[in-house]
Design a protein around this motif. Structure first.
Motif, PDB file in Angstrom:
ATOM      1  N   ALA A   1       4.017  49.569   1.276  1.00 25.84           N
ATOM      2  CA  ALA A   1       3.107  48.485   1.666  1.00 25.84           C
ATOM      3  C   ALA A   1       1.929  49.015   2.473  1.00 25.84           C
ATOM      4  CB  ALA A   1       3.867  47.424   2.464  1.00 25.84           C
ATOM      5  N   GLU A   2       2.158  50.032   3.292  1.00 27.37           N
ATOM      6  CA  GLU A   2       1.057  50.626   4.056  1.00 27.37           C
ATOM      7  C   GLU A   2      -0.043  51.136   3.125  1.00 27.37           C
ATOM      8  OE1 GLU A   2       0.158  50.922   7.118  1.00 27.37           O
ATOM      9  OE2 GLU A   2       1.916  50.351   8.302  1.00 27.37           O
TER      10      GLU A   2
ATOM     11  N   LYS B   1      -2.663  48.314   1.899  1.00 23.14           N
ATOM     12  CA  LYS B   1      -3.528  47.542   2.788  1.00 23.14           C
ATOM     13  C   LYS B   1      -4.999  47.674   2.391  1.00 23.14           C
ATOM     14  CE  LYS B   1      -2.509  47.812   7.216  1.00 23.14           C
ATOM     15  NZ  LYS B   1      -2.073  48.395   8.508  1.00 23.14           N
TER      16      LYS B   1
ATOM     17  N   PRO C   1      -5.521  39.615   8.853  1.00 24.02           N
ATOM     18  CA  PRO C   1      -4.222  39.167   8.336  1.00 24.02           C
ATOM     19  C   PRO C   1      -4.087  37.656   8.413  1.00 24.02           C
ATOM     20  CG  PRO C   1      -3.984  40.001  10.567  1.00 24.02           C
ATOM     21  CD  PRO C   1      -5.413  40.256  10.172  1.00 24.02           C
TER      22      PRO C   1
ATOM     23  N   PRO D   1       6.266  43.488   3.913  1.00 23.48           N
ATOM     24  CA  PRO D   1       4.819  43.611   3.682  1.00 23.48           C
ATOM     25  C   PRO D   1       3.990  42.692   4.574  1.00 23.48           C
ATOM     26  CG  PRO D   1       5.997  43.519   1.605  1.00 23.48           C
ATOM     27  CD  PRO D   1       6.980  43.165   2.667  1.00 23.48           C
TER      28      PRO D   1
ATOM     29  N   VAL E   1       3.759  44.509   7.833  1.00 20.27           N
ATOM     30  CA  VAL E   1       2.844  45.647   7.695  1.00 20.27           C
ATOM     31  C   VAL E   1       1.394  45.170   7.698  1.00 20.27           C
ATOM     32  CG1 VAL E   1       2.054  47.429   6.082  1.00 20.27           C
ATOM     33  CG2 VAL E   1       4.496  47.156   6.532  1.00 20.27           C
ATOM     34  N   ALA E   2       1.134  44.029   7.072  1.00 21.99           N
ATOM     35  CA  ALA E   2      -0.233  43.502   7.005  1.00 21.99           C
ATOM     36  C   ALA E   2      -0.724  42.969   8.339  1.00 21.99           C
ATOM     37  CB  ALA E   2      -0.324  42.405   5.948  1.00 21.99           C
TER      38      ALA E   2
ATOM     39  N   ALA F   1       1.237  44.025   0.525  1.00 22.70           N
ATOM     40  CA  ALA F   1       0.602  43.789   1.822  1.00 22.70           C
ATOM     41  C   ALA F   1      -0.717  43.052   1.654  1.00 22.70           C
ATOM     42  CB  ALA F   1       0.384  45.124   2.543  1.00 22.70           C
TER      43      ALA F   1
ATOM     44  N   GLN G   1      -3.365  39.510   3.516  1.00 19.13           N
ATOM     45  CA  GLN G   1      -4.651  39.827   4.127  1.00 19.13           C
ATOM     46  C   GLN G   1      -5.752  38.985   3.497  1.00 19.13           C
ATOM     47  OE1 GLN G   1      -4.270  44.209   3.292  1.00 19.13           O
ATOM     48  NE2 GLN G   1      -4.950  44.382   5.421  1.00 19.13           N
TER      49      GLN G   1
END
Length: 436
Positions: A101-102, A105, A125, A150, A153-154, A386, A390
């Motif tokens: 997931a990183e 982004k 986000p 996710p 992470v976001a 992710a 966002q």
């Protein structure tokens, strides 16, 4: 059992294939009407309506609303009580999902054009996300991870999870997964009433900005009906797998992969296509030989009888034609050279490459998300990630030279649309004056 057999060379194939892959439900109109009434009731009566539906549909007579929320401490206790190997597996899966997931982004963009205008986008986000985790016939801690990690992470500010607990029975794995994923609030409610509560808010359940996660037909209908009030990632249908095989793999592995999809529920769809008739015979024999050992054999039989097939095709190009027609949620390329087929695939939710990559890896721990488009929606949508949590916000800063360049363009277009105030607003900037 012997699976349904189809052949793309048969004159009746197109009709048979259309019937096999038909997703229309004659009960959908009735479901939509029932869901609309539930949503309206929750909007009007809030917690009271949610509590009544939970008592009735989840058989939780006499439960009080306060008992529907699970504390962070209770989630952590469930995690702490897991066997060491189980906890390690759950945490390892979460780490892999987070790592992937990183990489997804969305990055901000800022640049200057030739006139000195600054253009770009900033990324923010979503403030609050709602996670729906299935309960009832089966509970899926993996879905908790795939939806919540996710979001975390976001940078989502608050994650609110709902999951039904029929008769008040809690799944300890689901609670533990919620702790690992960093869920902030957890309510043991489900169905259309849970979706409505997340979309509109009640006295105790906060209104969210986006709802993600799979559920039954009522949950899917509710998500469809509240879309616009909140965001959703997709409307999930029955889970599905299509295996493309060239005959070089182990037929027992193929049979097990069909079982893995079919055991979800009786509506799951599991198909295999190959140009090798002998291999299809071997897979069919493996299905008959191995199914009795499956704990969920009754569900598997029902799914394969209703929505399963072994399909003989002319060649692998013919197989790819079927892939793109089905746009499967899960696509396994059980072939010697899977890379050679990739360019021909236009529609799929996720692709599993080669004989040693079962779809089950994707369900749990490979890293990419298992929340995928179903029912041919892979033609226009993608896996959850992710980026779904966002927002992109455009940024425009005009320079003096840029304003002179942009103004006449905007004026002509605005006048063409009959929006004269727009034209005047743009024209006012053409002279390069300043308000400083």
């Amino acid at each position: 059992m012997s699976m349904r057999r189809l052949d793309t060379a048969d004159a009746a194939f197109d009709a048979q294939f259309a019937a096999l892959t038909d997703r229309d439900s004659p009960e959908q109109t009735e479901i939509d009407a029932r869901v609309a009434a539930i949503i309206a009731d929750v909007r009007e009566r809030g917690d009271e309506a949610v509590l009544e539906y939970t008592r009735e549909l989840d058989r939780r007579d006499g439960v009080a609303f306060d008992a529907l929320e699970i504390s962070r401490e209770r989630m952590q206790r469930a995690l702490d009580a897991l066997a060491a190997d189980d906890r390690a597996a759950l945490e390892a899966a979460a780490e892999r999902i987070a790592s992937f997931a990183e990489s997804q982004k969305i990055a901000p963009v800022r640049y200057h054009d030739d006139d000195g205008n600054e253009l770009g986008q900033i990324v923010r986000p979503i403030e609050r996300a709602g996670i729906y985790a299935p309960g009832g016939k089966a509970a899926y801690p993996s879905s908790v991870l795939m939806n919540a990690v996710p979001a975390k992470v976001a940078g989502v500010g608050e994650i609110v999870m709902v999951s039904p607990a029929p008769e008040g029975v809690l799944n300890e794995w689901v609670l533990a997964a919620a702790a690992v994923a960093g869920v902030d609030r957890f309510f043991t409610i489900g169905g259309a009433q849970a979706v409505a509560a997340l979309a509109y808010g009640t006295e105790h359940i906060p209104e969210v900005d986006k709802i993600v996660g799979p559920g039954n037909a009522y949950v899917a209908s509710a998500k469809r009906q509240v879309f616009g009030r909140v965001g959703i990632e997709s409307v999930a249908g029955p889970s599905e797998v299509l295996i493309v095989a060239d005959g070089t793999g182990d037929p027992e592995w193929a049979a097990l992969d069909l079982f893995a999809q079919a055991e979800h529920d009786e509506m799951a769809r599991a198909m295999l296509v190959s140009p090798d008739a002998d291999y299809l015979d071997a897979v069919d024999a493996a299905v008959e030989r191995l199914i009795a050992d499956q704990p969920r054999a009754a569900i598997i039989r029902a799914a394969l009888d209703g929505h399963g097939a072994l399909i003989r095709c002319a060649d692998l190009d013919d197989a790819l034609r079927l892939v793109n027609a089905i746009a499967p949620e899960h696509l396994e390329l059980a072939v010697a050279d899977p890379d050679a087929l990739l360019d021909g695939i236009r529609h799929a939710g996720a692709i599993f490459m080669g004989h040693r990559t079962p779809e089950a890896f994707g369900d749990y721990c490979a890293g990419p998300n298992h929340v995928l488009p179903t029912g041919r929606t892979a033609r226009f949508s993608s896996a959850l990630g992710a980026y779904d949590f966002q927002k992109r916000i455009s940024v425009v800063s005009a320079s003096e030279a840029g304003a002179r360049r942009l103004a006449p363009i905007a004026v002509r277009l605005a006048e063409g649309e009959g929006l004269h105030a727009h034209a005047a607003s743009a024209a006012a900037r053409a002279g390069g004056g300043s308000t400083d």
